[in-house]
Motif scaffolding. Structure first.
Motif, PDB file in Angstrom:
ATOM      1  N   ILE A 189     148.464  30.620  52.215  1.00  0.00           N
ATOM      2  CA  ILE A 189     149.032  31.969  52.099  1.00  0.00           C
ATOM      3  C   ILE A 189     148.767  32.812  53.341  1.00  0.00           C
ATOM      4  O   ILE A 189     147.914  32.489  54.160  1.00  0.00           O
ATOM      5  CB  ILE A 189     148.419  32.731  50.900  1.00  0.00           C
ATOM      6  CG1 ILE A 189     146.910  32.913  51.109  1.00  0.00           C
ATOM      7  CG2 ILE A 189     148.720  32.027  49.612  1.00  0.00           C
ATOM      8  CD1 ILE A 189     146.344  34.109  50.436  1.00  0.00           C
ATOM      9  N   LEU A 248     148.713  37.342  53.891  1.00  0.00           N
ATOM     10  CA  LEU A 248     148.904  38.610  53.179  1.00  0.00           C
ATOM     11  C   LEU A 248     149.114  39.733  54.180  1.00  0.00           C
ATOM     12  O   LEU A 248     148.369  39.874  55.146  1.00  0.00           O
ATOM     13  CB  LEU A 248     147.659  38.916  52.326  1.00  0.00           C
ATOM     14  CG  LEU A 248     147.537  40.336  51.769  1.00  0.00           C
ATOM     15  CD1 LEU A 248     148.580  40.605  50.693  1.00  0.00           C
ATOM     16  CD2 LEU A 248     146.149  40.589  51.200  1.00  0.00           C
ATOM     17  N   THR A 249     150.150  40.516  53.934  1.00  0.00           N
ATOM     18  CA  THR A 249     150.321  41.759  54.673  1.00  0.00           C
ATOM     19  C   THR A 249     150.166  42.877  53.666  1.00  0.00           C
ATOM     20  O   THR A 249     150.956  42.992  52.738  1.00  0.00           O
ATOM     21  CB  THR A 249     151.701  41.800  55.351  1.00  0.00           C
ATOM     22  OG1 THR A 249     151.752  40.743  56.293  1.00  0.00           O
ATOM     23  CG2 THR A 249     151.917  43.105  56.069  1.00  0.00           C
ATOM     24  N   LEU A 299     143.571  36.644  65.873  1.00  0.00           N
ATOM     25  CA  LEU A 299     143.937  36.053  64.586  1.00  0.00           C
ATOM     26  C   LEU A 299     144.396  34.611  64.753  1.00  0.00           C
ATOM     27  O   LEU A 299     144.180  33.781  63.874  1.00  0.00           O
ATOM     28  CB  LEU A 299     145.002  36.908  63.901  1.00  0.00           C
ATOM     29  CG  LEU A 299     144.458  38.263  63.460  1.00  0.00           C
ATOM     30  CD1 LEU A 299     145.584  39.186  63.025  1.00  0.00           C
ATOM     31  CD2 LEU A 299     143.454  38.101  62.329  1.00  0.00           C
ATOM     32  N   ASP A 319     151.763  43.940  62.080  1.00  0.00           N
ATOM     33  CA  ASP A 319     151.080  43.479  60.871  1.00  0.00           C
ATOM     34  C   ASP A 319     151.789  42.245  60.309  1.00  0.00           C
ATOM     35  O   ASP A 319     151.148  41.246  59.963  1.00  0.00           O
ATOM     36  CB  ASP A 319     151.115  44.623  59.848  1.00  0.00           C
ATOM     37  CG  ASP A 319     150.090  44.449  58.751  1.00  0.00           C
ATOM     38  OD1 ASP A 319     149.155  43.655  58.938  1.00  0.00           O
ATOM     39  OD2 ASP A 319     150.238  45.099  57.714  1.00  0.00           O
ATOM     40  N   SER A 345     151.213  39.332  62.463  1.00  0.00           N
ATOM     41  CA  SER A 345     149.867  38.796  62.253  1.00  0.00           C
ATOM     42  C   SER A 345     149.822  37.803  61.097  1.00  0.00           C
ATOM     43  O   SER A 345     148.976  36.925  61.056  1.00  0.00           O
ATOM     44  CB  SER A 345     148.878  39.926  61.951  1.00  0.00           C
ATOM     45  OG  SER A 345     148.945  40.914  62.924  1.00  0.00           O
ATOM     46  N   SER A 346     150.727  37.990  60.140  1.00  0.00           N
ATOM     47  CA  SER A 346     150.772  37.104  58.977  1.00  0.00           C
ATOM     48  C   SER A 346     151.493  35.803  59.281  1.00  0.00           C
ATOM     49  O   SER A 346     151.465  34.886  58.472  1.00  0.00           O
ATOM     50  CB  SER A 346     151.497  37.776  57.814  1.00  0.00           C
ATOM     51  OG  SER A 346     150.716  38.803  57.303  1.00  0.00           O
ATOM     52  N   VAL A 351     150.380  31.253  62.037  1.00  0.00           N
ATOM     53  CA  VAL A 351     150.536  29.839  61.708  1.00  0.00           C
ATOM     54  C   VAL A 351     151.415  29.771  60.470  1.00  0.00           C
ATOM     55  O   VAL A 351     151.400  30.688  59.646  1.00  0.00           O
ATOM     56  CB  VAL A 351     149.180  29.150  61.454  1.00  0.00           C
ATOM     57  CG1 VAL A 351     148.378  29.069  62.728  1.00  0.00           C
ATOM     58  CG2 VAL A 351     148.403  29.871  60.378  1.00  0.00           C
ATOM     59  N   PRO A 352     152.223  28.713  60.335  1.00  0.00           N
ATOM     60  CA  PRO A 352     153.115  28.662  59.179  1.00  0.00           C
ATOM     61  C   PRO A 352     152.335  28.502  57.877  1.00  0.00           C
ATOM     62  O   PRO A 352     151.463  27.654  57.771  1.00  0.00           O
ATOM     63  CB  PRO A 352     153.981  27.433  59.453  1.00  0.00           C
ATOM     64  CG  PRO A 352     153.258  26.654  60.482  1.00  0.00           C
ATOM     65  CD  PRO A 352     152.386  27.578  61.229  1.00  0.00           C
ATOM     66  N   ARG A 353     152.615  29.371  56.932  1.00  0.00           N
ATOM     67  CA  ARG A 353     152.020  29.281  55.603  1.00  0.00           C
ATOM     68  C   ARG A 353     153.176  29.213  54.621  1.00  0.00           C
ATOM     69  O   ARG A 353     154.152  29.968  54.769  1.00  0.00           O
ATOM     70  CB  ARG A 353     151.180  30.524  55.294  1.00  0.00           C
ATOM     71  CG  ARG A 353     150.049  30.790  56.267  1.00  0.00           C
ATOM     72  CD  ARG A 353     148.882  29.901  55.985  1.00  0.00           C
ATOM     73  NE  ARG A 353     147.690  30.302  56.731  1.00  0.00           N
ATOM     74  CZ  ARG A 353     146.836  29.436  57.242  1.00  0.00           C
ATOM     75  NH1 ARG A 353     147.039  28.136  57.116  1.00  0.00           N
ATOM     76  NH2 ARG A 353     145.771  29.859  57.874  1.00  0.00           N
TER      77      ARG A 353
END
Lengths: 299, 262
Positions: free
Chosen positions: A79, A81-82, A101, A145, A148-149, A152-154
């Motif tokens: 996952i 989260l933003t 990050l 923001d 930043s999420s 990397v691929p989630r």
């Protein structure tokens, strides 16, 4: 297709205040899923439990197939989260934020630097990349923001009220970014209090009200729930003074019009339109309120 | 998926700490006002005590030698106190949520704050000692004594910084953290930092002689100016380790409790 989210009988209370009162929800992989509800409905609490930031009091919560309390690391690796408040470091520059990050997501220094550059240009922050985030506008902060999420691929991305407080233009550009995510096969779970947003973005919507899911389905299904066509009665100034829902059949529309004809002045004008998410939302939350009132009376 | 080239994985413990340390150092360097205050204030106090009060406290004119060890600790106290504010800000800001959803031990955030504070304070201590030498501080210490003094000072900075980090976690806001932290800054005044404890009323002597600051000051004093440090040194090390271990445990407990609810 597997389930991105699986929640059964989820309860959460703060002291004497019960925020989540037995939530059940299944979200299939892929697409945009919107959790729609007013302030204080429990949206953020719910997202925080899914992201492993809060512990549930009771219930089963599985994210990407992993139990959020037993398999924390696997959930974290699935996952991003933003949050509602742009989670960026004001004292660092945009690029420094992304590089840090990147490293904390396990990239090498070179990869983190390359990825930061990519994201800075993808999110239209080239001019600001070297400036401290403290000097950014609200829209720029949100873009950073979101970037930043996505370092990397989630497979699952949570966005908690991503557009709250943004102007229309920034909101539109964020919507485009969100749709782009979904088109890459990422499951996007977003919360919003804006019906328009849910309607525009989401493939599926769940309406949350006072800690429970009161309805879920596609936007079209939810609209269908309260009827097919809405008759709007206009007053002399041309404003809507009254709305009536119908099931879209000639008989139903005729019945409602006959009733209107008896009550409204003969020269009053009417308009026919499809139901909006506002109608759905008000209908659903009102019926949930009256149900809980009935329960209260019985008790 | 976007770019499989960027495969996420769990970063090493070393990388995690290094990133948080770099972050906190950047914060310190960019927080110029706090940095200047942490250096200027102790230097001002030293000048104040040496030139204004010094003559009245110690008429031999040698007060600067007496007061420098105390000023060093006062400086460390001021310098570390901003850790409470930094930690409280991180807890209040949404960034803690981001760190907690990364595949890392987000507690390492604390190591970053503490390490930056240690470096910041050693720099400030160096400047205070230089300033002291300029106004007539005449230490008699060999290299080993200097190193031992530096060791004690570092241990004290670490202990008090962890304590401030815990205060930052307890406080509901950065402003509250700053307020709570202020109380600790009075401890050096109730010690042998500025006057010998036997000049105090007897009830206060009890407090002043048995609080952690006094043995630390006495140890630094005897290391830098000559004299036997042995008994004070053990008390100083004991106190610092006790505070250090207690504060780290308290911090860990608070972090796990606090980070989840904002």
């Amino acid at each position: 297709m597997g389930l991105a989210i699986e929640v059964k009988g989820l309860y959460k209370r703060y002291g004497s205040h019960e925020v989540l009162k037995g939530m059940d929800l299944s979200v299939a992989e892929g697409g945009v899923f919107a959790l729609l509800g007013p302030n204080g409905a429990g949206k953020t609490t719910f997202i925080h439990i899914l992201a492993g930031l809060l512990r549930a009091d009771r219930g089963i919560v599985r994210v990407a197939g992993y139990d959020v309390t037993m398999e924390k690391l696997r959930v974290k690796m699935s996952i991003s989260l933003t949050g509602q408040f742009a989670a960026v470091d004001d004292m660092l520059t945009g690029t420094e934020n992304l590089r840090m990050l990147g490293r904390l997501n396990g990239l090498s220094a070179a990869q983190a630097a390359a990825r930061a550059t990519e994201l800075i240009s993808q999110f239209d922050l080239e001019a600001a990349g070297g400036k401290r985030v403290g000097t950014y506008s609200g829209g720029m902060r949100r873009r950073l923001d979101l970037a930043s999420s996505l370092i990397v691929p989630r497979p699952i991305v949570f966005l908690d009220e991503p557009t709250t407080g943004l102007d229309t233009r920034s909101r539109r550009s964020l919507w485009d970014s969100i749709q782009a995510l979904a088109s890459q096969g990422i499951t996007v779970i977003l919360t919003t209090q804006y019906l328009e947003e849910a309607d525009q973005l989401a493939d599926r919507i769940a309406v949350i009200h006072e800690g429970r899911i009161v309805a879920s389905g596609t936007p079209a299904e939810l609209k269908a729930r309260i009827g097919e066509e809405v008759i709007e009665l206009l007053n002399e100034e041309g404003e809507v003074s009254h709305t009536l829902t119908t099931d879209g059949t000639i008989t139903s529309i005729q019945d409602q019009l006959l009733m209107l004809a008896q009550q409204a002045p003969p020269n009053a004008r009417v308009r026919l339109r499809s139901p909006s998410m506002d109608d759905v939302f008000l209908a659903l939350t009102e019926s949930a309120d009256s149900n809980s009132n009935k329960e209260a009376k019985r008790a | 998926m976007t770019k499989p080239a960027y495969e996420g994985k769990q970063p090493s413990f070393f990388t995690t700490n290094a990133e948080f340390i770099v972050r906190s150092i950047r914060h310190s360097l960019r927080n110029v006002e706090t940095m200047i205050m942490a250096i200027v204030l102790p230097v001002m106090l030293m000048l104040l005590f040496t030139y204004v009060f010094g003559g009245a406290i110690d008429t031999s004119g040698n007060y600067v030698n007496y007061v420098v060890p105390g000023i060093i600790l006062l400086c460390a106290g001021f310098g570390s106190s901003s850790t409470a504010v930094d930690v409280a800000s991180d807890m209040k800001n949404g960034i803690i949520d981001r760190f907690r959803t990364l595949p890392i031990h987000s507690w390492c955030l604390m190591t970053g704050h503490v390490t930056a504070s240690l470096l910041r304070n050693l720099l400030a201590t160096g400047i205070v000692i230089l300033a002291a030498l300029l106004v007539g501080f005449t230490p008699h210490a060999d290299v080993w004594e200097w190193l031992a003094a530096l060791g004690i000072i570092s241990l004290f900075i670490l202990a008090i910084t962890w304590l401030y980090a815990a205060i930052g976690l307890v406080a509901g806001s950065p402003a509250a953290a700053s307020g709570y932290g202020f109380a600790l800054l009075f401890l050096p005044y109730l010690s042998s930092a500025f006057v010998a404890t036997d000049t105090m009323p007897s009830w206060l002597q009890g407090v002043a002689e048995h609080q952690p600051i006094t043995p630390v000051i006495e140890t630094i004093r005897s290391l830098l100016l000559g004299g036997a440090a042995d008994e004070h040194a053990w008390f100083a090390i004991g106190w610092c380790l006790l505070i250090l271990i207690g504060a780290v445990i308290w911090c860990t407990w608070l972090y796990n409790r606090r980070a989840g609810r904002r």
